[in-house]
Design an enzyme around this catalytic site. Structure first.
Site, PDB file in Angstrom:
ATOM      1  N   GLU A  41      11.764  -4.301  10.841  1.00 32.85           N
ATOM      2  CA  GLU A  41      11.270  -2.881  10.172  1.00 32.85           C
ATOM      3  C   GLU A  41       9.836  -2.204  10.669  1.00 32.85           C
ATOM      4  O   GLU A  41       9.042  -2.688  10.961  1.00 32.85           O
ATOM      5  CB  GLU A  41      10.807  -3.504   8.831  1.00 32.85           C
ATOM      6  CG  GLU A  41      10.595  -2.778   7.474  1.00 32.85           C
ATOM      7  CD  GLU A  41       9.959  -3.626   6.890  1.00 32.85           C
ATOM      8  OE1 GLU A  41       8.720  -3.869   6.802  1.00 32.85           O
ATOM      9  OE2 GLU A  41      10.336  -2.814   5.826  1.00 32.85           O
TER      10      GLU A  41
ATOM     11  N   TRP B 261       0.852  -1.417  -0.290  1.00 30.94           N
ATOM     12  CA  TRP B 261      -0.239   0.217  -0.231  1.00 30.94           C
ATOM     13  C   TRP B 261       1.070   1.245   0.033  1.00 30.94           C
ATOM     14  O   TRP B 261       0.614   2.209   0.193  1.00 30.94           O
ATOM     15  CB  TRP B 261      -0.941  -0.079   1.387  1.00 30.94           C
ATOM     16  CG  TRP B 261      -0.164  -0.903   2.399  1.00 30.94           C
ATOM     17  CD1 TRP B 261      -0.094  -1.809   3.166  1.00 30.94           C
ATOM     18  CD2 TRP B 261       0.744   0.306   3.105  1.00 30.94           C
ATOM     19  NE1 TRP B 261       0.371  -1.828   4.095  1.00 30.94           N
ATOM     20  CE2 TRP B 261       1.066  -0.711   4.283  1.00 30.94           C
ATOM     21  CE3 TRP B 261       0.847   1.354   3.559  1.00 30.94           C
ATOM     22  CZ2 TRP B 261       1.757  -0.232   5.608  1.00 30.94           C
ATOM     23  CZ3 TRP B 261       2.218   1.720   4.334  1.00 30.94           C
ATOM     24  CH2 TRP B 261       2.505   0.837   4.634  1.00 30.94           C
ATOM     25  N   ASN B 262       2.634   1.136  -0.411  1.00 32.69           N
ATOM     26  CA  ASN B 262       3.100   2.639   0.269  1.00 32.69           C
ATOM     27  C   ASN B 262       3.080   3.502  -1.357  1.00 32.69           C
ATOM     28  O   ASN B 262       2.999   4.790  -1.070  1.00 32.69           O
ATOM     29  CB  ASN B 262       4.358   1.893   0.741  1.00 32.69           C
ATOM     30  CG  ASN B 262       4.793   0.998  -0.224  1.00 32.69           C
ATOM     31  OD1 ASN B 262       4.773   0.349  -0.853  1.00 32.69           O
ATOM     32  ND2 ASN B 262       6.536   1.230   0.130  1.00 32.69           N
TER      33      ASN B 262
ATOM     34  N   GLY C 134       6.433  -6.794  -0.898  1.00 34.49           N
ATOM     35  CA  GLY C 134       5.103  -6.505   1.083  1.00 34.49           C
ATOM     36  C   GLY C 134       5.783  -7.402   1.299  1.00 34.49           C
ATOM     37  O   GLY C 134       7.335  -7.415   1.735  1.00 34.49           O
TER      38      GLY C 134
ATOM     39  N   CYS D 272       9.787   0.806   1.592  1.00 27.85           N
ATOM     40  CA  CYS D 272      10.732   0.204   2.142  1.00 27.85           C
ATOM     41  C   CYS D 272      12.244   0.311   2.267  1.00 27.85           C
ATOM     42  O   CYS D 272      13.204  -0.342   3.000  1.00 27.85           O
ATOM     43  CB  CYS D 272      11.092  -0.922   0.425  1.00 27.85           C
ATOM     44  SG  CYS D 272      10.969  -0.393  -1.607  1.00 27.85           S
TER      45      CYS D 272
ATOM     46  N   LYS E 276      -3.056  -7.045  -8.326  1.00 28.42           N
ATOM     47  CA  LYS E 276      -3.361  -7.366  -6.960  1.00 28.42           C
ATOM     48  C   LYS E 276      -3.362  -6.242  -6.251  1.00 28.42           C
ATOM     49  O   LYS E 276      -2.297  -6.970  -5.613  1.00 28.42           O
ATOM     50  CB  LYS E 276      -3.957  -9.076  -6.063  1.00 28.42           C
ATOM     51  CG  LYS E 276      -4.984  -9.474  -5.906  1.00 28.42           C
ATOM     52  CD  LYS E 276      -5.212  -8.454  -4.241  1.00 28.42           C
ATOM     53  CE  LYS E 276      -3.898  -9.135  -3.216  1.00 28.42           C
ATOM     54  NZ  LYS E 276      -4.118  -7.573  -2.388  1.00 28.42           N
ATOM     55  N   PRO E 277      -3.447  -5.613  -6.021  1.00 22.31           N
ATOM     56  CA  PRO E 277      -3.280  -4.591  -4.830  1.00 22.31           C
ATOM     57  C   PRO E 277      -3.491  -4.487  -4.093  1.00 22.31           C
ATOM     58  O   PRO E 277      -4.455  -5.633  -3.894  1.00 22.31           O
ATOM     59  CB  PRO E 277      -3.778  -3.192  -5.679  1.00 22.31           C
ATOM     60  CG  PRO E 277      -5.338  -3.764  -6.333  1.00 22.31           C
ATOM     61  CD  PRO E 277      -5.307  -5.069  -6.811  1.00 22.31           C
TER      62      PRO E 277
ATOM     63  N   GLU F 214      10.322  -9.006  -3.778  1.00 23.74           N
ATOM     64  CA  GLU F 214      11.022  -7.652  -3.236  1.00 23.74           C
ATOM     65  C   GLU F 214      10.346  -7.201  -1.514  1.00 23.74           C
ATOM     66  O   GLU F 214       8.786  -6.393  -1.819  1.00 23.74           O
ATOM     67  CB  GLU F 214      10.339  -6.200  -4.004  1.00 23.74           C
ATOM     68  CG  GLU F 214      10.921  -6.287  -5.465  1.00 23.74           C
ATOM     69  CD  GLU F 214      12.794  -6.247  -5.399  1.00 23.74           C
ATOM     70  OE1 GLU F 214      13.101  -5.721  -4.956  1.00 23.74           O
ATOM     71  OE2 GLU F 214      12.792  -7.358  -6.784  1.00 23.74           O
ATOM     72  N   LEU F 215      10.965  -6.899  -0.778  1.00 19.82           N
ATOM     73  CA  LEU F 215      10.235  -7.522   0.840  1.00 19.82           C
ATOM     74  C   LEU F 215      10.803  -6.176   1.303  1.00 19.82           C
ATOM     75  O   LEU F 215      11.506  -5.097   0.739  1.00 19.82           O
ATOM     76  CB  LEU F 215      10.999  -9.272   1.541  1.00 19.82           C
ATOM     77  CG  LEU F 215      10.547  -9.931   0.194  1.00 19.82           C
ATOM     78  CD1 LEU F 215      11.108 -11.350   0.729  1.00 19.82           C
ATOM     79  CD2 LEU F 215       8.597 -10.180  -0.085  1.00 19.82           C
TER      80      LEU F 215
HETATM   81  P1  NAD Z   1       1.779  -7.511   2.734  1.00 18.09           P
HETATM   82  O1  NAD Z   1       3.012  -8.426   2.909  1.00 18.09           O
HETATM   83  O2  NAD Z   1       0.753  -7.107   4.139  1.00 18.09           O
HETATM   84  O3  NAD Z   1       0.539  -7.676   1.968  1.00 18.09           O
HETATM   85  C1  NAD Z   1       1.553  -7.371   0.265  1.00 18.09           C
HETATM   86  C2  NAD Z   1       0.031  -7.814  -0.507  1.00 18.09           C
HETATM   87  O4  NAD Z   1      -0.079  -9.548  -0.223  1.00 18.09           O
HETATM   88  C3  NAD Z   1      -1.376  -7.257  -0.270  1.00 18.09           C
HETATM   89  O5  NAD Z   1      -1.949  -7.035  -1.526  1.00 18.09           O
HETATM   90  C4  NAD Z   1      -1.756  -8.219   0.582  1.00 18.09           C
HETATM   91  O6  NAD Z   1      -3.173  -8.481  -0.186  1.00 18.09           O
HETATM   92  C5  NAD Z   1      -0.855  -9.797  -0.264  1.00 18.09           C
HETATM   93  N1  NAD Z   1      -1.174 -11.282   0.163  1.00 18.09           N
HETATM   94  C6  NAD Z   1      -1.194 -11.086   1.699  1.00 18.09           C
HETATM   95  N2  NAD Z   1      -0.946 -12.011   2.677  1.00 18.09           N
HETATM   96  C7  NAD Z   1      -0.583 -12.890   0.766  1.00 18.09           C
HETATM   97  C8  NAD Z   1      -0.285 -14.309   0.643  1.00 18.09           C
HETATM   98  N3  NAD Z   1      -0.633 -15.190   1.741  1.00 18.09           N
HETATM   99  N4  NAD Z   1      -0.644 -14.736  -0.882  1.00 18.09           N
HETATM  100  C9  NAD Z   1      -0.872 -13.679  -1.806  1.00 18.09           C
HETATM  101  N5  NAD Z   1      -0.786 -12.476  -1.541  1.00 18.09           N
HETATM  102  C10 NAD Z   1      -0.693 -11.953  -0.651  1.00 18.09           C
HETATM  103  O7  NAD Z   1       2.537  -5.897   3.209  1.00 18.09           O
HETATM  104  P2  NAD Z   1       2.067  -4.313   3.088  1.00 18.09           P
HETATM  105  O8  NAD Z   1       1.674  -4.557   4.441  1.00 18.09           O
HETATM  106  O9  NAD Z   1       1.596  -4.257   2.339  1.00 18.09           O
HETATM  107  O10 NAD Z   1       3.110  -3.696   2.245  1.00 18.09           O
HETATM  108  C11 NAD Z   1       4.819  -3.635   3.719  1.00 18.09           C
HETATM  109  C12 NAD Z   1       5.665  -4.239   3.351  1.00 18.09           C
HETATM  110  O11 NAD Z   1       5.529  -4.373   1.872  1.00 18.09           O
HETATM  111  C13 NAD Z   1       6.908  -3.534   4.371  1.00 18.09           C
HETATM  112  O12 NAD Z   1       7.409  -4.652   4.943  1.00 18.09           O
HETATM  113  C14 NAD Z   1       7.922  -2.679   3.066  1.00 18.09           C
HETATM  114  O13 NAD Z   1       8.962  -3.372   3.160  1.00 18.09           O
HETATM  115  C15 NAD Z   1       7.196  -3.575   2.431  1.00 18.09           C
HETATM  116  N6  NAD Z   1       7.882  -3.265   0.733  1.00 18.09           N
HETATM  117  C16 NAD Z   1       9.057  -3.577  -0.337  1.00 18.09           C
HETATM  118  C17 NAD Z   1       9.440  -3.365  -0.895  1.00 18.09           C
HETATM  119  C18 NAD Z   1      10.305  -3.311  -1.710  1.00 18.09           C
HETATM  120  O14 NAD Z   1      10.873  -3.059  -3.283  1.00 18.09           O
HETATM  121  N7  NAD Z   1      10.972  -3.823  -1.305  1.00 18.09           N
HETATM  122  C19 NAD Z   1       8.852  -1.892  -1.872  1.00 18.09           C
HETATM  123  C20 NAD Z   1       7.670  -1.528  -0.815  1.00 18.09           C
HETATM  124  C21 NAD Z   1       6.889  -2.334   0.172  1.00 18.09           C
END
Ligand code: NAD
Length: 500
Positions: A359, A133-134, A206, A262, A157-158, A228-229
């Site tokens: 984090e 969501w960021n 995520g 991130c 899938k956003p 990308e975590l």
């Molecule tokens: P999240 O992992 O909770 O969710 C990310 C996405 O995954 C959402 O769309 C969610 O609906 C989906 N999702 C959740 N569980 C799932 C599953 N089991 N199977 C498939 N899809 C699933 O992350 P968040 O809270 O939305 O985002 C914050 C995180 O994202 C932070 O850790 C941040 O560092 C990371 N991030 C990384 C980068 C990068 O490029 N490395 C960029 C931006 C954000």
């Protein structure tokens, strides 16, 4: 599902929670349409991306409104998403064709000269992109543009927290009349799981926990994925740095988007001779920041957190640090109204505290005094994460030397976030920060393709190749003799060992 503006809690939109069956249907449809998209070639695909670029430009203000409405960001922060997406579209439209051109490698050995060698890139039919969501508009663009340019069909899938911006992107693709090979399906975790199950390649951005779960499903299915975590990015401040600029850079790098990037600066290590000056300057600059929410205005520097849950994580990290002896020099708490957390500077922190190991993804700047460069590097590398890092210095060569010793996928010297908008270099995490990378020239688009090797005979065909049956001592000898001549060293090229 309701979508809320976290700055005031008001509902700003509604989207469908798409069930798994709908995901499977959509992927089936995309898979049917993809061969034609692949067949039109990279130049025609680039033209569609350029039309989307025009659309992004023409709708820039409205799109920024949508980004702001679902994130509670300031106008200044939200305002970078459309320009960065446009720049990225231009990059891939200009380079995709060249990056995907078939290669004609030279055979590695003279024996291989009997073949003409071709390496070609054939896209995965459907790439699934799951985003956080960021950066709700930019995150899907980061990966969708290159996947589309590779010739794949794309399903995004956003995040359920901010699904509106990605929906706008799908609307743009439809409005320009492009082939329907780009879809967005909103929903929560179940929709995300269904995407992982249905597509041919998963591009996930995520949290590390979700990334690990997805990698495990992909591992079972032998399905390629790129992750990308999260990060815990260190900043190293060397004693010869320009302190005023360094602090300004770290304030931006740590607090942009309320620290919800991130590659935000999440830990700061400062060489002892400049520590006091650095901390005083940091507190001064943070005090100057204006926090609030005013839609299209530019009165504020720092906006809201994306969810009340994010505020709770920051609160937990601050409370843990303080309970273990850290001091808050400024900020330190949620403001109460809306999902705002004050920009915060912490000192007297150490690596036993969660604010230095987990984090935070919030506006928190914990600072540690270090004796020297070696201690800074040791502490910077003392992390499960390895997404990116920054080094602040006067002597750039020294900065580069430090960068080469850091365990991170990218290191910016005297700047923050620069790698995020330099598409010629890869962006990917080491350690728990990811697997694979985006951008980075040819690799950033070839990742969405399967490689195919084609070997075409040269010259007249023999009746039989030397290794074909029937077995023969003479031809077997010929093979070992050729192996000696082409691959052996020194006397081994000409003489076999006794008994051989
Ligand atoms: P999240 O992992 O909770 O969710 C990310 C996405 O995954 C959402 O769309 C969610 O609906 C989906 N999702 C959740 N569980 C799932 C599953 N089991 N199977 C498939 N899809 C699933 O992350 P968040 O809270 O939305 O985002 C914050 C995180 O994202 C932070 O850790 C941040 O560092 C990371 N991030 C990384 C980068 C990068 O490029 N490395 C960029 C931006 C954000």
């Amino acid at each position: 599902m309701d979508v809320r503006n976290p700055a005031d809690g008001l509902v700003v939109g509604q989207v469908q929670d798409h069930p798994p069956a709908m995901v499977a249907d959509t992927v089936g449809q995309l898979r049917r349409l993809q061969p034609e998209w692949d067949a039109i070639g990279s130049a025609a695909r680039a033209e569609w991306l350029l039309r989307l670029l025009d659309w992004l430009m023409d709708n820039s203000d409205r799109l920024t409104d949508v980004v702001q409405s679902e994130t509670g960001k300031t106008r200044f922060d939200a305002g970078i998403e459309v320009p960065a997406a446009i720049d990225l579209a231009k990059y891939w439209a200009r380079h995709a064709g060249g990056f995907l051109t078939e290669e004609r490698p030279t055979p590695h050995s003279p024996i291989g000269l009997t073949k003409r060698l071709i390496t070609r890139y054939q896209p995965y039919p459907v790439v699934g992109i799951i985003t956080p969501w960021n950066l709700p508009l930019l995150n899907p663009c980061f990966d969708a543009f290159s996947a589309l340019m590779a010739g794949a069909a794309v399903l995004v899938k956003p995040s359920e927290v901010t699904p509106l911006s990605a929906g706008e992107l799908a609307r743009g693709w439809a409005e320009i009349g492009a082939p329907p090979v780009f879809s967005v399906l909103t929903g929560g975790v179940e929709t995300g799981r269904a995407v992982v199950d249905a597509v041919d390649y998963v591009q996930f951005t995520g949290s590390t926990a979700t990334g690990r779960a997805i990698a495990s499903v992909c591992g079972d299915a032998l399905k390629p994925c790129s992750l990308e975590l999260g990060g815990k990015d260190p900043a190293i401040v060397l004693a010869d740095a320009d302190i005023d600029r360094t602090v300004a850079g770290i304030v931006y790098g740590g607090l942009f988007n309320s620290g919800q990037v991130c590659i935000s600066v999440e830990r700061i290590y400062v060489e002892a001779p400049v520590y006091d000056r650095f901390v005083a300057c940091l507190v001064d600059q943070v005090r100057e920041l204006r926090q609030g929410h005013d839609d299209r205005g530019f009165r504020f520097d720092i906006g809201a957190m994306a969810t009340p849950g994010q505020c709770e994580i920051v609160t937990r990290h601050v409370e843990d640090a303080v309970s273990r002896g850290a001091r808050i020099l400024i900020g330190g708490k949620a403001t109460g109204a809306g999902a705002f957390f004050e920009p915060t500077v912490l000192v007297d922190v150490d690596h036993s505290m969660t604010c230095m190991t987990e984090e935070t993804f919030g506006p928190l700047l914990p600072v540690i005094r270090v004796a020297d460069e070696d201690e800074a590097i040791r502490l910077a590398n003392d992390s499960d994460y390895g997404l990116s890092a920054t080094v602040w210095c006067g002597d750039r060569q020294r900065g580069e030397r430090v960068a080469r010793r850091l365990e991170a996928g990218a290191v910016n010297i005297n700047d923050a976030f620069a790698n995020l908008v330099n598409f010629a270099v890869p962006m990917g995490g080491w350690k728990n920060s990811g697997m694979g990378a985006r951008f980075g020239g040819p690799a950033g688009i070839r990742k969405y393709c399967r490689q195919q090797a084609i070997l075409v005979p040269r010259g007249p065909a023999l009746k039989r190749e030397p290794l074909w049956y029937p077995a023969s001592r003479v031809r077997s000898r010929l093979v070992t003799t050729l192996m000696r001549i082409f691959d052996g060293r020194g006397r081994r090229r000409f003489f076999a060992a006794r008994g051989d």
